[in-house]
Design a protein around this motif. Structure first.
Motif, PDB file in Angstrom:
ATOM      1  N   MET A   1       0.845  -1.203   0.000  1.00 17.64           N
ATOM      2  CA  MET A   1       0.000   0.000   0.000  1.00 17.64           C
ATOM      3  C   MET A   1       0.873   1.243   0.000  1.00 17.64           C
ATOM      4  O   MET A   1       0.637   2.192  -0.742  1.00 17.64           O
ATOM      5  CB  MET A   1      -0.913  -0.008   1.244  1.00 17.64           C
ATOM      6  N   GLU A   2       1.891   1.221   0.829  1.00 17.71           N
ATOM      7  CA  GLU A   2       2.792   2.371   0.921  1.00 17.71           C
ATOM      8  C   GLU A   2       3.587   2.537  -0.370  1.00 17.71           C
ATOM      9  O   GLU A   2       3.793   3.647  -0.857  1.00 17.71           O
ATOM     10  CB  GLU A   2       3.729   2.161   2.100  1.00 17.71           C
ATOM     11  N   GLN A   3       4.016   1.423  -0.926  1.00 19.24           N
ATOM     12  CA  GLN A   3       4.797   1.455  -2.167  1.00 19.24           C
ATOM     13  C   GLN A   3       3.956   1.999  -3.320  1.00 19.24           C
ATOM     14  O   GLN A   3       4.455   2.733  -4.176  1.00 19.24           O
ATOM     15  CB  GLN A   3       5.284   0.038  -2.491  1.00 19.24           C
ATOM     16  N   SER A   4       2.678   1.671  -3.350  1.00 20.57           N
ATOM     17  CA  SER A   4       1.815   2.104  -4.446  1.00 20.57           C
ATOM     18  C   SER A   4       1.570   3.607  -4.425  1.00 20.57           C
ATOM     19  O   SER A   4       1.171   4.182  -5.433  1.00 20.57           O
ATOM     20  CB  SER A   4       0.471   1.370  -4.384  1.00 20.57           C
ATOM     21  N   PRO A   7       5.786   8.001  -6.139  1.00 14.32           N
ATOM     22  CA  PRO A   7       5.664   8.551  -7.499  1.00 14.32           C
ATOM     23  C   PRO A   7       6.063   7.532  -8.559  1.00 14.32           C
ATOM     24  O   PRO A   7       6.794   6.573  -8.279  1.00 14.32           O
ATOM     25  CB  PRO A   7       6.621   9.753  -7.477  1.00 14.32           C
ATOM     26  N   GLU A   8       5.556   7.758  -9.772  1.00 17.64           N
ATOM     27  CA  GLU A   8       5.973   6.907 -10.892  1.00 17.64           C
ATOM     28  C   GLU A   8       7.433   7.164 -11.227  1.00 17.64           C
ATOM     29  O   GLU A   8       7.916   8.278 -11.056  1.00 17.64           O
ATOM     30  CB  GLU A   8       5.098   7.224 -12.120  1.00 17.64           C
ATOM     31  N   PRO A   9       8.168   6.160 -11.675  1.00 16.74           N
ATOM     32  CA  PRO A   9       7.750   4.775 -11.923  1.00 16.74           C
ATOM     33  C   PRO A   9       7.977   3.843 -10.719  1.00 16.74           C
ATOM     34  O   PRO A   9       7.792   2.641 -10.837  1.00 16.74           O
ATOM     35  CB  PRO A   9       8.667   4.371 -13.080  1.00 16.74           C
ATOM     36  N   ILE A  10       8.396   4.409  -9.571  1.00 20.23           N
ATOM     37  CA  ILE A  10       8.721   3.570  -8.416  1.00 20.23           C
ATOM     38  C   ILE A  10       7.498   2.783  -7.948  1.00 20.23           C
ATOM     39  O   ILE A  10       7.612   1.632  -7.517  1.00 20.23           O
ATOM     40  CB  ILE A  10       9.271   4.436  -7.268  1.00 20.23           C
ATOM     41  N   VAL A  91      -1.919   1.229 -11.228  1.00 15.63           N
ATOM     42  CA  VAL A  91      -1.433   0.901  -9.887  1.00 15.63           C
ATOM     43  C   VAL A  91      -2.516   1.172  -8.847  1.00 15.63           C
ATOM     44  O   VAL A  91      -2.741   0.364  -7.939  1.00 15.63           O
ATOM     45  CB  VAL A  91      -0.154   1.706  -9.563  1.00 15.63           C
ATOM     46  N   VAL A  92      -3.203   2.305  -8.989  1.00 16.33           N
ATOM     47  CA  VAL A  92      -4.290   2.641  -8.057  1.00 16.33           C
ATOM     48  C   VAL A  92      -5.403   1.599  -8.142  1.00 16.33           C
ATOM     49  O   VAL A  92      -5.949   1.149  -7.127  1.00 16.33           O
ATOM     50  CB  VAL A  92      -4.845   4.046  -8.361  1.00 16.33           C
TER      51      VAL A  92
END
Length: 305
Positions: A1-4, A7-10, A91-92
Motif C-alpha cells: 500500500m505504501e509502495q503504491s 511517485p511513478e515509476p517507483i 497501480v491505483v
C-alpha cells in the motif's frame, strides 16, 4: 500500500507485491480447505475454478473479486514478462482490487474480518508486544495522543533492552553506553567546573565556563541522535522512515517518580488512522529485524547456559 503511493515509476513495483499477496492467500486457502489446485493453466481459473463448490464440492468456496484479480494478473504479467510499465491509474486500480479481494474473501474463507487481523501479535519481545497492544487499545478508545506516545515508548524500550546485555557487556546495537542528556546539562557542567575551582570569587560560572557547558550539551545531544540513527540503520530500516516515525509521534516526558507524559510542542501532532498504522508497522518491523539479528549475534554457548 505504501509502495503504491510513491511517485511513478517507483510505484509500479507494487503491482508485483499485490499479486504475490493474492497468490499466497489463494495458496493458503487451498491448503485450509484441503483442495488440490492444478499446477498448469491460467492463474485465475486454476484457483477460482478449482476452489469453487461446483468443482471442489462441499468444501469449496465461491471467491469474490475474480475480475479484479484478472486485471491485476494481466498488469503483473505485462510488467514482469514484457517490461510494460503500468500507469499510475493501473497501480491505483490494482491497489483497490487487492484491498477489496482481501476484505471480501477473508471472512468467507477464515470466518474473520480482514481489518480485525492485528500484526502486533507477531512481535516476539513480550514488553514491546504489550506496549503495542496498549497503544492499539488507546487508539480504539479515542485517546490518540496516548496511543502514538505509547508506540514511541515501545520503540525506545525495544532498543533500551538491548543497549546492555546483562553480564555480557554492550550489545552490538548499542554503539557505546547511553549518553546522558538534559535541558540543563550545560549549566550543571558549568557549575561543576566552577565548584572545582580554587578561586572562591567564582561563585557563578563565568561566560567561558558556560560556553564549555553549552558545547558539552550540544555534543551529547548530537551523539545521542547519531546513536539512534546508527541503531536504526544497523537493523536495515530506512532512516527516512525513522524520521517520519519520530515526526508523527508526540514527545515523551519521563519523570523521576515514574510518571510519563506525552506532549505536543508547537501543535505539530496530527493523528489519523494512516499515521497510527504507519507507526505501528514501523515498531513491528524493528522488533522483527532486531529478533532476527539477535539470532546471528548471540553466541551459541550463551544459549546452552
Amino acid at each position: 500500500m505504501e509502495q503504491s503511493a510513491k511517485p511513478e515509476p517507483i510505484a509500479a513495483a507494487a503491482i508485483l507485491t499485490f499479486h504475490d499477496a493474492v497468490e499466497l492467500f489463494l495458496m493458503l486457502t487451498s491448503e485450509h480447505l484441503g483442495v488440490t489446485v492444478p499446477d498448469k493453466g491460467g492463474f485465475v481459473p486454476r484457483y477460482f475454478d478449482s476452489l469453487h463448490p461446483d468443482k471442489a464440492g462441499p468444501t469449496g468456496i465461491d471467491l469474490a473479486g475474480r475480475l479484479g484479480v484478472k486485471r491485476l494478473t494481466d498488469h503483473r504479467n505485462a510488467f514482469k514478462h514484457a517490461a510494460a510499465l503500468p500507469s499510475g491509474a493501473a497501480v491505483v486500480q490494482a491497489r483497490d482490487d487487492t484491498e477489496r479481494f482481501f476484505e471480501e474473501n477473508t471472512p468467507k474463507v477464515f470466518n474473520i474480518a480482514f481489518d480485525s487481523i492485528d500484526m502486533v501479535e507477531l512481535i516476539p519481545q513480550p514488553s514491546t508486544r504489550e506496549q503495542a497492544r496498549s497503544a492499539r487499545s488507546a487508539w480504539q478508545q479515542g485517546d490518540h495522543l496516548t496511543a502514538m506516545g505509547t508506540l514511541a515508548i515501545a520503540f525506545e524500550e525495544l532498543f533500551t533492552a538491548h543497549v546492555m546485555n546483562p553480564g555480557h557487556g554492550y550489545s552490538p546495537f548499542a554503539f557505546g553506553p547511553a549518553v546522558e542528556h538534559g535541558a540543563f546539562m550545560g549549566l550543571k557542567i558549568a557549575r561543576a567546573i566552577t565548584a572545582a575551582s580554587d578561586e572562591r570569587t567564582h561563585r557563578n560560572p563565568t561566560r567561558a565556563v558556560e560556553d564549555v557547558g553549552k558545547k558539552f550539551q550540544h555534543l551529547s545531544s548530537t551523539v545521542l541522535e547519531m546513536q539512534a540513527a546508527l541503531r536504526v540503520m544497523t537493523l536495515g530500516l530506512d532512516l527516512h522512515r525513522y524520521f517520519r516515525f519520530k515526526a508523527l509521534c508526540p514527545d515523551v516526558l519521563n519523570y523521576a517518580d515514574q510518571r510519563v507524559e506525552f506532549y505536543d510542542p508547537g501543535g505539530r501532532f496530527q493523528a489519523d488512522e494512516d499515521g497510527f498504522a504507519y507507526c505501528e508497522q514501523f515498531v513491528l518491523a524493528a522488533a522483527l529485524r532486531l529478533a532476527e539479528l539477535e539470532g546471528h549475534t548471540t553466541p551459541t554457548w550463551r544459549n546452552a547456559r
